[in-house]
Scaffold this motif. Structure first.
Motif, PDB file in Angstrom:
ATOM      1  N   MET A 174       0.823  -1.221   0.000  1.00 37.32           N
ATOM      2  CA  MET A 174       0.000   0.000   0.000  1.00 37.32           C
ATOM      3  C   MET A 174       0.849   1.259   0.000  1.00 37.32           C
ATOM      4  O   MET A 174       0.310   2.362  -0.064  1.00 37.32           O
ATOM      5  CB  MET A 174      -0.907   0.011   1.225  1.00 37.32           C
ATOM      6  CG  MET A 174      -1.893  -1.131   1.258  1.00 37.32           C
ATOM      7  SD  MET A 174      -2.957  -0.945   2.697  1.00 37.32           S
ATOM      8  CE  MET A 174      -3.440  -2.627   2.984  1.00 37.32           C
ATOM      9  N   ASN A 175       2.155   1.103   0.107  1.00 30.93           N
ATOM     10  CA  ASN A 175       3.067   2.252   0.098  1.00 30.93           C
ATOM     11  C   ASN A 175       2.650   3.321   1.110  1.00 30.93           C
ATOM     12  O   ASN A 175       2.460   4.487   0.781  1.00 30.93           O
ATOM     13  CB  ASN A 175       3.154   2.829  -1.317  1.00 30.93           C
ATOM     14  CG  ASN A 175       4.322   3.790  -1.436  1.00 30.93           C
ATOM     15  OD1 ASN A 175       5.301   3.678  -0.693  1.00 30.93           O
ATOM     16  ND2 ASN A 175       4.203   4.750  -2.335  1.00 30.93           N
ATOM     17  N   LEU A 176       2.488   2.884   2.341  1.00 36.61           N
ATOM     18  CA  LEU A 176       1.992   3.769   3.394  1.00 36.61           C
ATOM     19  C   LEU A 176       3.096   4.642   3.969  1.00 36.61           C
ATOM     20  O   LEU A 176       4.267   4.262   3.945  1.00 36.61           O
ATOM     21  CB  LEU A 176       1.455   2.919   4.545  1.00 36.61           C
ATOM     22  CG  LEU A 176       0.317   1.980   4.206  1.00 36.61           C
ATOM     23  CD1 LEU A 176       0.109   0.984   5.333  1.00 36.61           C
ATOM     24  CD2 LEU A 176      -0.941   2.794   3.948  1.00 36.61           C
ATOM     25  N   THR A 177       2.692   5.750   4.515  1.00 33.88           N
ATOM     26  CA  THR A 177       3.618   6.557   5.307  1.00 33.88           C
ATOM     27  C   THR A 177       3.071   6.634   6.725  1.00 33.88           C
ATOM     28  O   THR A 177       1.888   6.932   6.926  1.00 33.88           O
ATOM     29  CB  THR A 177       3.761   7.962   4.705  1.00 33.88           C
ATOM     30  OG1 THR A 177       4.308   7.810   3.389  1.00 33.88           O
ATOM     31  CG2 THR A 177       4.702   8.826   5.537  1.00 33.88           C
ATOM     32  N   ILE A 178       3.944   6.359   7.681  1.00 35.57           N
ATOM     33  CA  ILE A 178       3.537   6.402   9.084  1.00 35.57           C
ATOM     34  C   ILE A 178       4.269   7.553   9.769  1.00 35.57           C
ATOM     35  O   ILE A 178       5.503   7.567   9.823  1.00 35.57           O
ATOM     36  CB  ILE A 178       3.837   5.063   9.794  1.00 35.57           C
ATOM     37  CG1 ILE A 178       3.053   3.930   9.123  1.00 35.57           C
ATOM     38  CG2 ILE A 178       3.427   5.130  11.265  1.00 35.57           C
ATOM     39  CD1 ILE A 178       3.822   3.047   8.242  1.00 35.57           C
ATOM     40  N   ALA A 179       3.498   8.519  10.237  1.00 34.26           N
ATOM     41  CA  ALA A 179       4.075   9.616  11.016  1.00 34.26           C
ATOM     42  C   ALA A 179       4.341   9.098  12.426  1.00 34.26           C
ATOM     43  O   ALA A 179       3.578   8.277  12.942  1.00 34.26           O
ATOM     44  CB  ALA A 179       3.091  10.779  11.070  1.00 34.26           C
ATOM     45  N   THR A 180       5.416   9.557  13.020  1.00 33.97           N
ATOM     46  CA  THR A 180       5.749   9.143  14.387  1.00 33.97           C
ATOM     47  C   THR A 180       6.160  10.379  15.160  1.00 33.97           C
ATOM     48  O   THR A 180       7.167  11.009  14.825  1.00 33.97           O
ATOM     49  CB  THR A 180       6.887   8.106  14.352  1.00 33.97           C
ATOM     50  OG1 THR A 180       6.458   7.030  13.507  1.00 33.97           O
ATOM     51  CG2 THR A 180       7.187   7.574  15.734  1.00 33.97           C
ATOM     52  N   GLN A 190      12.501   9.775   7.172  1.00 36.26           N
ATOM     53  CA  GLN A 190      13.061  11.106   7.366  1.00 36.26           C
ATOM     54  C   GLN A 190      12.577  11.696   8.682  1.00 36.26           C
ATOM     55  O   GLN A 190      11.631  11.208   9.282  1.00 36.26           O
ATOM     56  CB  GLN A 190      12.697  12.028   6.209  1.00 36.26           C
ATOM     57  CG  GLN A 190      11.220  12.060   5.890  1.00 36.26           C
ATOM     58  CD  GLN A 190      10.931  13.000   4.729  1.00 36.26           C
ATOM     59  OE1 GLN A 190      11.049  14.202   4.892  1.00 36.26           O
ATOM     60  NE2 GLN A 190      10.555  12.452   3.588  1.00 36.26           N
ATOM     61  N   LEU A 191      13.261  12.754   9.082  1.00 32.89           N
ATOM     62  CA  LEU A 191      12.972  13.347  10.388  1.00 32.89           C
ATOM     63  C   LEU A 191      12.799  14.856  10.232  1.00 32.89           C
ATOM     64  O   LEU A 191      13.573  15.508   9.531  1.00 32.89           O
ATOM     65  CB  LEU A 191      14.149  13.018  11.309  1.00 32.89           C
ATOM     66  CG  LEU A 191      14.094  13.474  12.755  1.00 32.89           C
ATOM     67  CD1 LEU A 191      14.866  12.462  13.620  1.00 32.89           C
ATOM     68  CD2 LEU A 191      14.711  14.841  12.944  1.00 32.89           C
ATOM     69  N   SER A 192      11.754  15.397  10.861  1.00 29.88           N
ATOM     70  CA  SER A 192      11.601  16.854  10.915  1.00 29.88           C
ATOM     71  C   SER A 192      11.652  17.272  12.377  1.00 29.88           C
ATOM     72  O   SER A 192      11.142  16.553  13.251  1.00 29.88           O
ATOM     73  CB  SER A 192      10.241  17.316  10.392  1.00 29.88           C
ATOM     74  OG  SER A 192       9.848  16.625   9.258  1.00 29.88           O
ATOM     75  N   VAL A 193      12.227  18.434  12.593  1.00 30.93           N
ATOM     76  CA  VAL A 193      12.303  18.968  13.956  1.00 30.93           C
ATOM     77  C   VAL A 193      11.317  20.126  14.041  1.00 30.93           C
ATOM     78  O   VAL A 193      11.296  21.006  13.167  1.00 30.93           O
ATOM     79  CB  VAL A 193      13.729  19.450  14.269  1.00 30.93           C
ATOM     80  CG1 VAL A 193      13.788  20.065  15.666  1.00 30.93           C
ATOM     81  CG2 VAL A 193      14.714  18.287  14.168  1.00 30.93           C
ATOM     82  N   ILE A 194      10.483  20.119  15.061  1.00 28.97           N
ATOM     83  CA  ILE A 194       9.512  21.202  15.247  1.00 28.97           C
ATOM     84  C   ILE A 194       9.763  21.801  16.632  1.00 28.97           C
ATOM     85  O   ILE A 194       9.751  21.073  17.638  1.00 28.97           O
ATOM     86  CB  ILE A 194       8.064  20.672  15.122  1.00 28.97           C
ATOM     87  CG1 ILE A 194       7.851  20.108  13.703  1.00 28.97           C
ATOM     88  CG2 ILE A 194       7.050  21.773  15.428  1.00 28.97           C
ATOM     89  CD1 ILE A 194       6.559  19.353  13.513  1.00 28.97           C
ATOM     90  N   GLN A 195      10.001  23.090  16.647  1.00 26.27           N
ATOM     91  CA  GLN A 195      10.338  23.727  17.934  1.00 26.27           C
ATOM     92  C   GLN A 195       9.077  23.987  18.750  1.00 26.27           C
ATOM     93  O   GLN A 195       8.061  24.467  18.214  1.00 26.27           O
ATOM     94  CB  GLN A 195      11.103  25.033  17.684  1.00 26.27           C
ATOM     95  CG  GLN A 195      11.659  25.580  18.975  1.00 26.27           C
ATOM     96  CD  GLN A 195      12.925  26.410  18.778  1.00 26.27           C
ATOM     97  OE1 GLN A 195      13.377  26.631  17.652  1.00 26.27           O
ATOM     98  NE2 GLN A 195      13.494  26.877  19.880  1.00 26.27           N
ATOM     99  N   VAL A 196       9.154  23.635  20.024  1.00 31.75           N
ATOM    100  CA  VAL A 196       8.034  23.887  20.947  1.00 31.75           C
ATOM    101  C   VAL A 196       8.599  24.541  22.202  1.00 31.75           C
ATOM    102  O   VAL A 196       9.785  24.402  22.488  1.00 31.75           O
ATOM    103  CB  VAL A 196       7.286  22.574  21.321  1.00 31.75           C
ATOM    104  CG1 VAL A 196       6.558  21.988  20.128  1.00 31.75           C
ATOM    105  CG2 VAL A 196       8.218  21.546  21.949  1.00 31.75           C
ATOM    106  N   THR A 219      21.521   8.202  11.171  1.00 27.60           N
ATOM    107  CA  THR A 219      21.380   7.768   9.775  1.00 27.60           C
ATOM    108  C   THR A 219      20.043   7.050   9.603  1.00 27.60           C
ATOM    109  O   THR A 219      19.717   6.145  10.368  1.00 27.60           O
ATOM    110  CB  THR A 219      22.522   6.800   9.404  1.00 27.60           C
ATOM    111  OG1 THR A 219      23.724   7.394   9.853  1.00 27.60           O
ATOM    112  CG2 THR A 219      22.580   6.545   7.913  1.00 27.60           C
ATOM    113  N   MET A 220      19.294   7.503   8.597  1.00 24.52           N
ATOM    114  CA  MET A 220      17.968   6.924   8.355  1.00 24.52           C
ATOM    115  C   MET A 220      18.020   6.039   7.114  1.00 24.52           C
ATOM    116  O   MET A 220      18.683   6.388   6.139  1.00 24.52           O
ATOM    117  CB  MET A 220      16.940   8.027   8.071  1.00 24.52           C
ATOM    118  CG  MET A 220      16.814   9.071   9.152  1.00 24.52           C
ATOM    119  SD  MET A 220      15.545   8.626  10.314  1.00 24.52           S
ATOM    120  CE  MET A 220      16.145   9.428  11.790  1.00 24.52           C
TER     121      MET A 220
END
Ligand SMILES: CC(=O)N[C@H]1[C@@H](OP(=O)(O)OP(=O)(O)OC[C@H]2O[C@@H](n3ccc(=O)[nH]c3=O)[C@H](O)[C@@H]2O)O[C@H](CO)[C@H](O)[C@@H]1O
Ligand SMILES: [Mn+2]
Length: 439
Positions: free
Chosen positions: A197-203, A254-260, A248-249
């Protein structure tokens, strides 16, 4: 779109992946567009036109005729539903018919049926993104692709048993949601079904204040064990973006950084996750992923955590309380709180460290919990275990459709229990006084 359809109710009352695919294949063509693949699918579902006596017309008539002489071989069973390619061919008429269907078109003539069969055997043309094209592309994927269709034929797996399985644990809730334990699923089979299904899972993972120190182990072990070979997008929420380690991924990850903002109360950091996740889903995750998991950072993966964990709304059973009566659960017991659960209610005690599901379902969960947390704050009441209490209240009245056993949320402080055959994800031991901003 395709994903939504694969999760649509199955006509035949069976939840196996084959049924899901078959029901999709049997669905009438939806939203036809004028692109050639849609037209072709419409024809496939139409009655046979203008039969002539050429072998192709005969074959098509048989295909559209009601199932003949069903026997119990897998091919007959599949034929009763649709013309799937032959697995383990036998010599019954249905197997023979299936073999013919999947062999190249014989003796083409110019009748419409021969033309249709030729088209069916041709490679997919100029794919577009409409649901019909996506379905056709899957049907005609090259054998190199691990597509739903080819995988189902090539993968030989152990016959599921009706009588033999885990007997030491309960693997289904009273509302018939599975409880995922080692030994209740076939990992290879389940991965192949979901991989196509070529899914993307956000974590999502929060690393506020000193908790950034847990990120490296969390991410490095996730790369080894967490949804390996799936597209995973990590969203790291932190007040210290410069301290996010570079890990290393693998491909597709991939990884995104979100400032809080930081806070001087751990309770607030933990509880505000609901609001922050809700906002991130609105702003970006809803466009970037199919599923989402929200995990605690003070944890490590130790063994496979795969597609068996995916579902519409997924929760994990807390490792401390899974064998306790409900009146011992640490639910919020004060009626003044919106997280209140009376003593004689409750299914399981769910851990706040892991929840997930379809992005839209988790969106609703985070929104409701956030609103309840804010209402409590206005009334100067803080639930016993902050967002975990609100999560438990939400899940009591909005039942999850998949539950993860404590294999998916163990605690390094606990000694192993005999029913937990594998520890997949576990909280590390930490010095609360040293690491938290307050005690
Ligand atoms: C022993 C104990 O107290 N257990 C409770 C505590 O679990 P935990 O000890 O698992 O809570 P925790 O300290 O891990 O906090 C939860 C998560 O919030 C984030 N975080 C927290 C604090 C901080 O300064 N920075 C930060 O980033 C981080 O992602 C962490 O994993 O809280 C949970 C609810 O939240 C549950 O109620 C647990 O039963
Ligand atoms: Mn934790």
């Amino acid at each position: 779109m395709l994903l939504a359809k694969l999760h649509a109710p199955v006509q035949t009352p069976c939840s196996c992946p084959n049924s899901m695919l078959l029901s999709k294949l049997h669905a009438p063509v939806q939203t036809p567009c004028s692109w050639p693949n849609s037209m072709l699918l419409s024809k496939l579902h139409a009655p046979v036109q203008t039969p002539c006596s050429c072998p192709n017309s005969m074959l098509l008539s048989k295909l559209h005729a009601p199932g003949q002489t069903p026997c119990s071989c897998p091919n007959s069973m599949l034929l009763a539903k649709l013309h799937a390619p032959v697995q383990t061919p036998c010599s019954c008429p249905n197997s023979m018919l299936l073999s013919k269907l999947h062999s190249p078109v014989q003796t083409p003539c110019s009748c419409p049926n021969s033309m249709l069969l030729s088209k069916l055997h041709a490679p997919v043309q100029t794919p577009c993104s409409c649901p019909n094209s996506m379905l056709l592309a899957k049907l005609y994927a090259t054998p190199m692709d691990v597509s739903f269709f080819t995988a189902m034929n090539l993968l030989l797996y152990k016959q599921p048993s009706v009588l033999v399985g885990r007997t030491d644990v309960v693997a289904v809730t009273p509302w018939l949601a599975p409880i995922v334990w080692q030994g209740t699923f076939d990992p290879d089979l389940i991965d192949i079904i979901y991989k196509s299904m070529n899914l993307t899972i956000a974590t999502t993972v929060f690393a506020v204040g000193k908790y950034v120190r847990f990120l490296r182990d969390f991410l490095e072990t996730a790369e080894k064990h967490f949804l390996v070979d799936f597209n995973v997008r990590y969203y790291v929420f932190t007040d210290r973006p410069d301290n996010v380690p570079s890990v290393t991924m693998s491909q597709g990850r991939q990884l995104s950084v979100i400032q809080v903002p930081g806070s001087n109360r751990w309770q607030e950091i933990s509880a505000r996750r609901m609001e922050i996740i809700q906002t991130a889903i609105e702003r970006q995750i809803s466009r970037e992923a199919d599923y989402i998991f929200c995990l605690d950072v003070d944890s490590k993966f130790h063994a496979r955590w795969g597609a068996e964990s995916l579902g519409r709304l997924v929760a994990v059973i807390h490792p401390e309380l899974y064998n306790q009566p409900r009146d011992r659960f640490s639910y919020e017991r004060r009626p003044a709180s919106t997280a209140y659960i009376p003593m004689d209610e409750g299914d399981y005690y769910y851990a706040g460290a892991v929840f997930g599901g379809f992005v839209e379902d988790v969106y609703t969960l985070t929104k409701v919990c956030r609103n309840q947390l804010e209402e409590d704050a206005r009334n100067s009441i803080e639930a016993a275990w902050q967002e975990e209490s609100h999560l438990n209240r939400y899940l009591l009245y909005n039942k999850p459709n998949k539950l993860l056993s404590p294999e998916y949320q163990w605690d390094d402080k606990k000694t192993n229990a005999k029913e937990v055959k594998v520890i997949r994800f576990s909280s590390v031991i930490k010095n609360y006084a040293e690491i938290r901003p307050n005690v």
